[in-house]
Design an enzyme around this catalytic site. Structure first.
Site, PDB file in Angstrom:
ATOM      1  N   HIS A 100       0.834  -1.224   0.000  1.00 32.34           N
ATOM      2  CA  HIS A 100       0.000   0.000   0.000  1.00 32.34           C
ATOM      3  C   HIS A 100       0.864   1.269   0.000  1.00 32.34           C
ATOM      4  O   HIS A 100       0.506   2.267   0.625  1.00 32.34           O
ATOM      5  CB  HIS A 100      -0.942   0.028   1.213  1.00 32.34           C
ATOM      6  CG  HIS A 100      -1.941  -1.089   1.238  1.00 32.34           C
ATOM      7  ND1 HIS A 100      -3.213  -0.969   0.734  1.00 32.34           N
ATOM      8  CD2 HIS A 100      -1.851  -2.362   1.711  1.00 32.34           C
ATOM      9  CE1 HIS A 100      -3.874  -2.107   0.895  1.00 32.34           C
ATOM     10  NE2 HIS A 100      -3.054  -2.978   1.478  1.00 32.34           N
ATOM     11  N   ASN A 173     -10.230  -2.903   2.732  1.00 30.53           N
ATOM     12  CA  ASN A 173      -9.974  -2.896   1.295  1.00 30.53           C
ATOM     13  C   ASN A 173     -11.287  -2.675   0.548  1.00 30.53           C
ATOM     14  O   ASN A 173     -12.359  -2.673   1.152  1.00 30.53           O
ATOM     15  CB  ASN A 173      -9.383  -4.241   0.856  1.00 30.53           C
ATOM     16  CG  ASN A 173      -7.888  -4.355   1.153  1.00 30.53           C
ATOM     17  OD1 ASN A 173      -7.194  -3.358   1.347  1.00 30.53           O
ATOM     18  ND2 ASN A 173      -7.404  -5.590   1.199  1.00 30.53           N
TER      19      ASN A 173
HETATM   20 FE1  HDD Z   1      -2.400  -4.789   5.598  1.00 30.16          FE
HETATM   21  C1  HDD Z   1      -0.978  -1.758   5.208  1.00 30.16           C
HETATM   22  C2  HDD Z   1      -5.408  -3.550   4.439  1.00 30.16           C
HETATM   23  C3  HDD Z   1      -3.765  -7.959   5.670  1.00 30.16           C
HETATM   24  C4  HDD Z   1       0.381  -5.942   7.086  1.00 30.16           C
HETATM   25  N1  HDD Z   1      -3.064  -3.007   4.935  1.00 30.16           N
HETATM   26  C5  HDD Z   1      -2.313  -1.871   4.863  1.00 30.16           C
HETATM   27  C6  HDD Z   1      -3.117  -0.791   4.363  1.00 30.16           C
HETATM   28  C7  HDD Z   1      -4.372  -1.297   4.142  1.00 30.16           C
HETATM   29  C8  HDD Z   1      -4.334  -2.694   4.513  1.00 30.16           C
HETATM   30  C9  HDD Z   1      -5.568  -0.554   3.605  1.00 30.16           C
HETATM   31  C10 HDD Z   1      -2.638   0.617   4.099  1.00 30.16           C
HETATM   32  C11 HDD Z   1      -2.813   1.493   5.297  1.00 30.16           C
HETATM   33  C12 HDD Z   1      -2.383   2.902   4.978  1.00 30.16           C
HETATM   34  O1  HDD Z   1      -3.029   3.512   4.108  1.00 30.16           O
HETATM   35  O2  HDD Z   1      -1.428   3.350   5.586  1.00 30.16           O
HETATM   36  N2  HDD Z   1      -4.190  -5.602   5.071  1.00 30.16           N
HETATM   37  C13 HDD Z   1      -5.321  -4.903   4.723  1.00 30.16           C
HETATM   38  C14 HDD Z   1      -6.451  -5.810   4.691  1.00 30.16           C
HETATM   39  C15 HDD Z   1      -5.985  -7.042   5.020  1.00 30.16           C
HETATM   40  C16 HDD Z   1      -4.568  -6.907   5.281  1.00 30.16           C
HETATM   41  C17 HDD Z   1      -7.870  -5.408   4.363  1.00 30.16           C
HETATM   42  C18 HDD Z   1      -6.719  -8.345   5.149  1.00 30.16           C
HETATM   43  C19 HDD Z   1      -7.962  -8.438   5.407  1.00 30.16           C
HETATM   44  N3  HDD Z   1      -1.789  -6.618   6.216  1.00 30.16           N
HETATM   45  C20 HDD Z   1      -2.514  -7.799   6.206  1.00 30.16           C
HETATM   46  C21 HDD Z   1      -1.754  -8.836   6.871  1.00 30.16           C
HETATM   47  C22 HDD Z   1      -0.585  -8.262   7.296  1.00 30.16           C
HETATM   48  C23 HDD Z   1      -0.619  -6.875   6.871  1.00 30.16           C
HETATM   49  C24 HDD Z   1      -2.224 -10.267   7.057  1.00 30.16           C
HETATM   50  C25 HDD Z   1       0.579  -8.863   8.028  1.00 30.16           C
HETATM   51  C26 HDD Z   1       0.531  -9.929   8.755  1.00 30.16           C
HETATM   52  N4  HDD Z   1      -0.583  -4.010   5.986  1.00 30.16           N
HETATM   53  C27 HDD Z   1       0.395  -4.659   6.650  1.00 30.16           C
HETATM   54  C28 HDD Z   1       1.613  -3.786   6.923  1.00 30.16           C
HETATM   55  C29 HDD Z   1       1.130  -2.403   6.376  1.00 30.16           C
HETATM   56  C30 HDD Z   1      -0.227  -2.734   5.788  1.00 30.16           C
HETATM   57  C31 HDD Z   1       2.882  -4.318   6.428  1.00 30.16           C
HETATM   58  C32 HDD Z   1       2.074  -1.676   5.432  1.00 30.16           C
HETATM   59  C33 HDD Z   1       2.078  -0.256   5.897  1.00 30.16           C
HETATM   60  C34 HDD Z   1       1.344  -0.256   7.137  1.00 30.16           C
HETATM   61  O3  HDD Z   1       0.913  -1.511   7.425  1.00 30.16           O
HETATM   62  O4  HDD Z   1       1.115   0.698   7.845  1.00 30.16           O
HETATM   63  O5  HDD Z   1       1.866  -3.752   8.273  1.00 30.16           O
END
Ligand code: HDD
Length: 715
Positions: A100, A173
């Site tokens: 993202h 999402n």
């Molecule tokens: Fe995630 C970012 C949505 C599963 C780890 N995720 C991130 C963002 C969104 C989502 C919208 C962007 C937030 C922003 O605008 O700063 N992610 C989801 C959804 C998931 C999902 C709807 C499943 C239903 N994500 C998921 C899993 C993991 C992560 C299973 C790790 C185990 N996601 C992350 C992250 C991020 C992220 C690496 C990257 C930047 C942040 O968190 O702040 O931690």
């Protein structure tokens, strides 16, 4: 003697470096109210910031020349002005989000429109009319921060609600399910979709070997794949996507009673997508298409809005379903549990500074408030760790909560202290608890409250034995195909064809034959006809069906899952291009503009030249030049030309392509008689969407899907 250095023209005009409206952020107070931190540089008569200074307040005499030993000599190490400027610049970038990374944000307000105290004690849902500020960040998933806005990808829909009981982050999402069931697989999923490790490409694209290799081996992803290959993954605008909390959460009321809940955001402008050919062309014509669209709409006062809906259900319902409600690869059909609307979110303010706000915003699924709780969804449980962790690496400090965009707007007090970039200045010596300092008249600091504080819902899942430690998945998680089939069968014929074409497109970019074959073998578990279409599109023999871990069951199709079945004919928020040239009739242009704007749309004037064109009835400036404003950027097109100009434009590739694309993308083309020769050249055939200018009000910006078989192979 060396000559006196010649000052550059700007030397004596340092005020020019400080523009009115520039923002400066000063440290937060312990209440962390971000709004107090937004001050205009230069407020107040004696504000030293009206002069250019360094970061420690020293006024700068020359912002053009570094300090040298002699007119033609080397730069001196003592030049603290230069060193500070370059030092700061060298460190301007922070690590982009691992997923993202590319996103756009905006501020707004949430208002409760239906109180539901019986279901939850969440303060924001207790009374109609209660409001709280919000910040939303929309994003793509796979691409880097500088990638384009329109790849085929899931869109992030992350909402931060600054409630009076703390921040509630709903990090969702635009698709209600996910690729994987367990957080354990997230790094593998992300590695597979990102650019390939050795070659560093493709950027922002799932159409490559490693992604499909992983997918073919992970049948649990097949439901999400149906969504990702559908038009949901190529949206027309952030303003026209749905948002989903994805996981099952828990509502808890004052009595401590709990029910399961799924969250939905429904766009007031309706859901709308582009076609694939259009999305690809937009990527070249305007890589910032979605970012610009959101910014311009808010700037113009066309505030996008979403209704917050909830699907609430209990354990008894959950137990009867052929899927597990804790499995993030499953949805609950709206026909089974209707979505009840409880609030509205309106985005009404653009950010003042992209980095300070959109880049530094940190969403945490752990940010929930009393009245809302997690479920045991294993994907959600893993996310609860990951987001807090990633912010430390992105923002560099455990104090990222003090950055104004992240700070709650309600008071916050605790005994956490120090750390890098600490901006708070706690007073007194109470930095531990329990303490009895109050007995000596000192401030003893805050205390926990069993009544008002967050308490975790004591889950009473009889099917779960918490004394066993197991690395397994619950039984129903093994059904990977029933809902994938449900989604596919819920689509219109065109939408099904789009899914088939998307699979063919993506798998055609895969170079490993066995990977292609395995994916098609998985698709056979969803729908035999779809698998046959994809195999034919790839010119391969239908591969053997992959073994399903659990036999799929037939579920009743759900109309709510189709975009086209729910398409709204509104012109609200849509953009219509009007092509004109020298001699065009200004009165006709003005009349059409009035029709478009009267229906809530935006009219955008396109001409071969922008500066000012003599038309019948005056001079008209265009908003965009023809070659730089292809029709892919608009929802519908219109054309008002003279015979002579239409003839001249028939010789111009950009003009012919303009109509060819508008026709190919099933858009309305409203035209005058003169334009007919141009349409003939572009191969545009008459149909319900190719109409006379005065019929535009009746037809509007809807897409004409009946035209599609004429312009694309839907086999
Ligand atoms: Fe995630 C970012 C949505 C599963 C780890 N995720 C991130 C963002 C969104 C989502 C919208 C962007 C937030 C922003 O605008 O700063 N992610 C989801 C959804 C998931 C999902 C709807 C499943 C239903 N994500 C998921 C899993 C993991 C992560 C299973 C790790 C185990 N996601 C992350 C992250 C991020 C992220 C690496 C990257 C930047 C942040 O968190 O702040 O931690």
């Amino acid at each position: 003697m060396a000559k006196k250095p010649t000052p550059s023209p700007a030397t004596d005009h340092t005020l020019r470096d400080h523009q009115p409206g520039e923002r400066q952020i000063t440290p937060t107070d312990s209440r962390g109210n971000g709004d107090e931190l937004h001050q205009d540089v230069g407020d107040g008569v004696a504000d030293p910031a009206a002069y250019l200074t360094d970061n420690f307040g020293h006024r700068i005499s020359d912002n053009q020349n570094s300090l040298r030993a002699g007119e033609r000599g080397p730069t001196l190490l003592e030049d603290f002005v230069l060193r500070e400027k370059i030092f700061h610049f060298d460190h301007e970038r922070i690590p982009e989000r691992i997923v993202h990374a590319r996103g756009s944000g905006a501020h707004g307000v949430f208002e409760c429109t239906k109180a539901i105290p019986g279901l939850t004690k969440a303060s924001i849902l207790q009374k109609e009319g209660v409001t709280c500020p919000v910040f939303v960040r929309f994003s793509t998933v796979a691409g880097g921060a500088g990638s384009v806005d329109t790849p085929r990808d899931v869109r992030g829909f992350a909402v931060k609600l600054y409630t009076d009981s703390g921040n509630w982050d709903l990090v969702g999402n635009n698709i209600p399910v996910f690729f994987i069931q367990d957080a354990m697989k997230f790094p593998d999923l992300v590695h597979s979709v990102k650019m390939e490790a050795d070659r560093g490409y493709p950027q922002a694209a799932s159409a490559h070997d490693t992604f499909w290799d992983f997918i073919g081996l992970m049948p649990e992803a097949m439901h999400m794949i149906m969504w990702a290959m559908s038009d949901r993954a190529i949206p027309r605008s952030f303003r026209m996507i749905e948002g989903f909390g994805v996981h099952t959460f828990r509502f808890v009321n004052e009595k401590g009673e709990g029910k399961f809940v799924k969250f939905h955001w429904k766009p007031v402008l309706g859901i709308q997508s582009t076609t694939w050919d259009e999305a690809v062309k937009i990527a070249g014509a305007d890589p910032d298409f979605h970012r610009r669209d959101l910014f311009e709409a808010i700037d113009a006062g066309d505030f996008p809005a979403w209704d917050l809906g909830v699907q609430v259900f209990d354990e008894a319902f959950a137990e009867k379903q052929p899927y597990d409600v804790l499995d993030a690869t499953k949805l609950i059909p709206e026909e089974d549990i209707p979505v009840e609307i409880v609030g509205r979110m309106t985005l009404n303010r653009n950010v003042d500074n992209f980095f300070a706000e959109t880049e530094q915003v940190a969403f945490l699924p752990t940010n929930i408030i009393p009245g809302i709780d997690f479920s045991n969804d294993p994907l959600l449980q893993g996310r609860l760790f990951s987001y807090l962790d990633t912010q430390k690496s992105r923002l560099g400090t455990t104090n990222f909560h003090q950055i104004p965009i992240n700070a709650p707007k309600c008071p916050f007090h605790n005994f956490q202290r120090d750390g890098m970039m600490q901006t708070l200045v706690p007073t007194g010596r109470a930095n531990y608890e329990p303490n009895s300092l109050a007995e000596a008249g000192e401030n003893g600091g805050p205390r926990a409250s069993a009544e008002a504080g967050f308490t975790t819902f004591a889950t009473n899942d009889e099917r779960n034995d918490p004394t066993q430690k197991l690395r397994i998945r619950a039984e129903l998680f093994a059904d990977h195909f029933s809902q994938a089939r449900l989604f596919y069968l819920s689509q219109t014929e065109n939408e099904q064809a789009h899914i088939a074409s998307a699979l063919v497109f993506e798998l055609s970019k895969v170079t490993l034959d066995h990977v292609r074959a395995r994916v098609v073998g998985q698709v056979r578990n969803i729908d035999e006809d779809l698998a046959k279409r994809v195999a034919a599109g790839l010119a391969i023999d239908l591969p053997a069906k992959e073994k399903a871990a659990r036999a799929p069951v037939d579920l009743k199709p759900s109309d709510a899952l189709s975009i086209q079945k729910n398409a709204d004919d509104t012109m609200e928020g849509r953009k219509v291009a009007i092509l004109f040239a020298e001699g065009s009739d200004k009165a006709a242009i003005d009349k059409l503009k009035a029709v478009i704007e009267g229906a809530g749309g935006t009219a955008f004037l396109v001409a071969p030249k922008v500066g000012g064109i003599k038309v019948k009835g005056g001079t008209l400036k265009a908003d965009g030049q023809l070659a730089g404003s292809p029709s892919v950027l608009f929802d519908a097109v219109a054309s008002i030309l003279t015979d002579e100009q239409a003839k001249a434009l028939s010789e111009q590739g950009a003009a012919v392509q303009w109509f060819m694309d508008a026709f190919g993308h099933c858009k309305t083309i409203a035209h005058d008689d003169a334009t007919q020769q141009l349409l003939d050249k572009a191969g545009v055939e008459k149909d319900g969407g190719v109409i006379a200018i005065d019929k535009f009000a009746d037809v509007g910006t809807r897409r004409h899907w009946a035209r599609e078989p004429k312009v694309r192979d839907l086999a």
